[in-house]
Design a protein around this motif. Structure first.
Motif, PDB file in Angstrom:
ATOM      1  N   ARG A 234       0.837  -1.207   0.000  1.00 35.11           N
ATOM      2  CA  ARG A 234       0.000   0.000   0.000  1.00 35.11           C
ATOM      3  C   ARG A 234       0.869   1.253   0.000  1.00 35.11           C
ATOM      4  NH1 ARG A 234      -2.627  -2.916   3.931  1.00 35.11           N
ATOM      5  NH2 ARG A 234      -1.976  -1.434   5.539  1.00 35.11           N
ATOM      6  N   MET A 235       1.935   1.247   0.785  1.00 34.78           N
ATOM      7  CA  MET A 235       2.830   2.407   0.836  1.00 34.78           C
ATOM      8  C   MET A 235       3.473   2.643  -0.528  1.00 34.78           C
ATOM      9  SD  MET A 235       4.104   4.973   2.361  1.00 34.78           S
ATOM     10  CE  MET A 235       3.777   4.780   4.089  1.00 34.78           C
ATOM     11  N   HIS A 236       3.889   1.579  -1.182  1.00 38.77           N
ATOM     12  CA  HIS A 236       4.494   1.695  -2.510  1.00 38.77           C
ATOM     13  C   HIS A 236       3.488   2.310  -3.486  1.00 38.77           C
ATOM     14  CE1 HIS A 236       7.041   0.745  -5.924  1.00 38.77           C
ATOM     15  NE2 HIS A 236       6.004   0.159  -6.490  1.00 38.77           N
ATOM     16  N   GLU A 237       2.244   1.842  -3.477  1.00 36.70           N
ATOM     17  CA  GLU A 237       1.215   2.390  -4.359  1.00 36.70           C
ATOM     18  C   GLU A 237       0.925   3.854  -4.029  1.00 36.70           C
ATOM     19  OE1 GLU A 237      -0.245   1.276  -7.151  1.00 36.70           O
ATOM     20  OE2 GLU A 237       1.246  -0.317  -6.954  1.00 36.70           O
ATOM     21  N   PHE A 238       0.932   4.187  -2.745  1.00 35.07           N
ATOM     22  CA  PHE A 238       0.704   5.571  -2.319  1.00 35.07           C
ATOM     23  C   PHE A 238       1.786   6.486  -2.874  1.00 35.07           C
ATOM     24  CE2 PHE A 238       1.557   8.925   0.840  1.00 35.07           C
ATOM     25  CZ  PHE A 238       0.342   9.587   0.815  1.00 35.07           C
TER      26      PHE A 238
END
Length: 94
Positions: free
Chosen positions: A46-50
């Motif tokens: 999720r952090m990578h996508e954010f």
């Protein structure tokens, strides 16, 4: 889903903490570790996508995309949260 075996070397302190948690929660140490890994991998994804989304938004702004005043956006969001029908804020720059 097929399951594969792997091995991992853990510090004794961490292994003891996992064991204690497993006993407290009436689960196996294996299930505690699998659930912890699943949560952390999901968080990292999720952090990578954010970050990717933020970079795309930054590129869009650099290429002339809409920019809004933070105060206007905050006011609009507060009104929406209160159930007040309100128009979207107007961009201050395109």
């Amino acid at each position: 889903m097929p399951v594969v075996s792997t091995s991992i070397k853990l510090p004794e302190e961490l292994k003891a903490r996992i064991q204690r948690l497993a006993e407290l929660s009436h689960r196996s140490p294996h299930s505690v570790m699998v659930e912890a890994l699943e949560r952390e991998i999901s968080r990292e994804e999720r952090m990578h996508e954010f970050v990717l989304e933020a970079m795309r938004a930054d590129n869009d702004i650099e290429e002339g995309g809409h920019v809004y005043r933070a105060d206007d956006v905050h006011t609009w969001l507060k009104r929406l949260a209160q159930g007040v029908a309100t128009d979207r804020p107007r961009p201050c720059r395109k």
